[in-house]
Design an enzyme around this catalytic site. Structure first.
Site, PDB file in Angstrom:
ATOM      1  N   GLU A 286      48.284  25.066  45.537  1.00  0.00           N
ATOM      2  CA  GLU A 286      48.844  24.510  46.775  1.00  0.00           C
ATOM      3  C   GLU A 286      50.254  23.963  46.532  1.00  0.00           C
ATOM      4  OE1 GLU A 286      47.713  20.988  50.006  1.00  0.00           O
ATOM      5  OE2 GLU A 286      46.838  20.986  47.999  1.00  0.00           O
ATOM      6  N   LYS A 351      47.708  25.938  56.865  1.00  0.00           N
ATOM      7  CA  LYS A 351      46.575  25.017  56.828  1.00  0.00           C
ATOM      8  C   LYS A 351      46.279  24.534  58.240  1.00  0.00           C
ATOM      9  CE  LYS A 351      44.822  20.967  54.332  1.00  0.00           C
ATOM     10  NZ  LYS A 351      45.133  19.900  53.349  1.00  0.00           N
ATOM     11  N   CYS A 404      43.400  23.091  50.020  1.00  0.00           N
ATOM     12  CA  CYS A 404      42.966  21.746  49.669  1.00  0.00           C
ATOM     13  C   CYS A 404      41.573  21.461  50.224  1.00  0.00           C
ATOM     14  CB  CYS A 404      44.000  20.727  50.151  1.00  0.00           C
ATOM     15  SG  CYS A 404      43.728  19.052  49.508  1.00  0.00           S
TER      16      CYS A 404
END
Length: 530
Positions: A286, A351, A404
């Site tokens: 990430e 995301k 994440c």
């Protein structure tokens, strides 16, 4: 045992609150990295006995009768979440000069708020409370309902759900492929609470029989599934996962960005490990690229030069949209991008489920007036993506990326996993150092592989980077703070035991079954009393 239970039942005031708090803290030992699930067979019977004594005023209103049970659950939850989430404060110490003031709000405030969920769980259980095994079923339903609600209310945060304590090793993970986390949470609380019946005369044999039956089914199904031959691989994918172990103090330092990028390139270009072919896919963590590609188009050229013919890179980046870096109307996304051997970005996935206060500020316009904007960590505030889709990899394989903590949401992963043959999780857990947090995060990602019957590729900046097979077994991994890369040939053959829809139905049916048992035994007891 009877004397101990009697003393616990008779506790009140601060003594009852203290025991509930300690019981909750003890239950955390069942979670990663400790995996001492036997502690839950102590903490949950203590909770049952505390609730036995939390009767409230018989002549009072319903609220006054249920308030003691809510308080017991709240204190249990406060102990559980405080002991299980204290490591969140580590992120605020990375830039202590700026964020240390918020440490008490994170370390104490988050557990304080999450404890209300467990207060609600014990309140619901107390509504259905009866003697002996009925109260065990009621408690299992209350926690199952609450853990399900915790997954989506107020943006959702199903971290360290009780069910994970029943799945410390692959042998004990396989049942979740049928029950889902909804059912696993219910069954785990039921099993952990059954020792409370050791002080009862009635239902003791029934409780023992149910314990043996459910525990045997849990272990037996795991043994059968792990021993069963795997489906022949339709194809395979040679993968390299890079773990750069970048120090967060240097992450966004402009003077060292080129060095960080060179480290990533070097780990990606090194010769394959013995016995492995040239990687078809390289995976970076990430936000691993330390600059915007809009500012450094030469970086894409360097990536094209590094990648061999047919290779693909999936990298975590900060993606800009809507203007130049200096534009006030620019939007930034926490994204993964696919880059081909010509240095071209062929796909991007943003995301969708952002971390409140970590990646964006809820009610930002209002809270900015109170100076709370500085709680948002990182160089920018992110915008949420609109949708997630699978990325096409070499060989026609499709991978579904989760950035994440998106991977901790079972329903989020299950909804999309039907469109892919791989789950990809990129993360940066370096904020939390070598604390329980990264281990807990990895365990939850590991369970997503088992639930969906798909291999998991995980790249983390400082660990734990790993390849996990569809049955939850770790094929290869890099430890926390290790710098390096792992090469793995991933067979593409996994498939879920049941569909995500059926798994959800199974979990709901299990939860409703325990609610029905608790309600029926509660009604029967009321009729007998009257």
């Amino acid at each position: 045992m009877e004397r101990l239970a009697g003393r616990i039942i008779l506790l009140w005031g601060w003594r009852r609150a203290l025991v509930a708090f300690l019981a909750g803290a003890l239950a955390v030992l069942g979670q990663a990295p400790y995996d001492f699930f036997a502690a839950c067979f102590i903490s949950f019977p203590l909770l049952v006995w505390l609730l036995d004594g939390a009767t409230g005023e018989a002549s009072g209103s319903l609220f006054r009768r249920l308030l003691p049970a809510f308080a017991v659950g709240w204190w249990f939850g406060f102990g559980y979440f405080l002991a299980g989430l204290w490591w969140i404060g580590s992120a605020l110490l990375v830039e202590a000069d700026e964020f240390a003031w918020a440490l008490p709000f994170a370390v104490v405030g988050i557990p304080f708020a999450l404890a209300f969920f467990y207060g609600f769980a014990t309140l619901v259980a107390r509504l259905l409370w009866s003697s002996d095994i009925g109260r065990i079923a009621a408690l299992a339903f209350g926690f199952g309902l609450t853990e399900w609600l915790r997954g989506f209310l107020f943006t959702g945060f199903p971290w360290n759900a009780i069910g994970y304590a029943a799945m410390p090793v692959p042998l004990l993970m396989q049942s979740v492929s049928v029950t889902g986390m909804i059912g696993m949470n219910v069954l785990a609380v039921f099993l952990f609470s059954l020792p409370a019946l050791l002080v009862a005369r009635r239902h003791l044999r029934l409780g023992a029989a149910l314990f043996v039956l459910l525990a045997s089914a849990h272990v037996g199904f795991g043994y059968i599934r792990l021993a069963a031959p795997e489906k022949p691989a339709e194809r395979s994918l040679d993968v390299r996962i890079v773990q750069p172990a970048v120090d967060l103090s240097e992450k966004w330092d402009a003077s060292v960005r080129d060095r960080i990028f060179a480290t990533l390139l070097g780990l990606s270009a090194k010769a394959p490990d013995p016995g492995h072919g040239k990687p078809q896919l390289i995976l970076w963590p990430e936000t691993s690229v330390p600059f915007l590609f809009t500012e450094r188009p030469d970086a894409l050229t360097a990536l094209g030069d590094m990648l061999a013919d047919g290779q693909m890179l999936i990298a975590g980046v900060v993606r800009e949209e809507g203007g130049s870096a200096a534009s006030t109307d620019s939007r930034y996304y926490n994204s993964v991008v696919a880059i081909n051997d010509r240095g071209e970005i062929t796909d991007a996935v943003d995301k969708v489920h952002l971390v409140p206060f970590g990646e964006y500020l809820p009610f930002g316009d209002l809270l900015n007036r109170f100076g709370i904007a500085q709680l948002v960590a990182g160089p920018v505030t992110f915008a949420a993506g609109n949708e997630r889709h699978a990325i096409s990899l070499p060989g026609g394989i499709r991978a579904l990326p989760f950035i994440c903590y998106e991977v901790i949401f079972p329903d989020l992963v299950a909804v999309d996993a039907t469109s892919a043959q791989l789950i990809v999780n990129v993360t940066n857990d370096a904020w939390f150092g070598d604390t329980p947090g990264p281990y807990q995060h990895f365990r939850q990602a590991q369970i997503r592989a088992v639930e969906n019957g798909l291999p998991l590729l995980r790249a983390a900046n400082n660990g734990i980077s790993a390849v996990v097979d569809p049955r939850g077994r770790i094929v290869d991994a890099l430890a926390i703070d290790a710098r390096g890369a792992i090469d793995v040939k991933v067979p593409i053959s996994g498939q879920a035991v049941v569909s995500s829809a059926q798994r959800r139905i199974n979990g709901m049916l299990i939860m409703l079954l325990f609610a029905l048992v608790g309600a029926l035994l509660n009604v029967r007891q009321r009729l007998r009393v009257n």
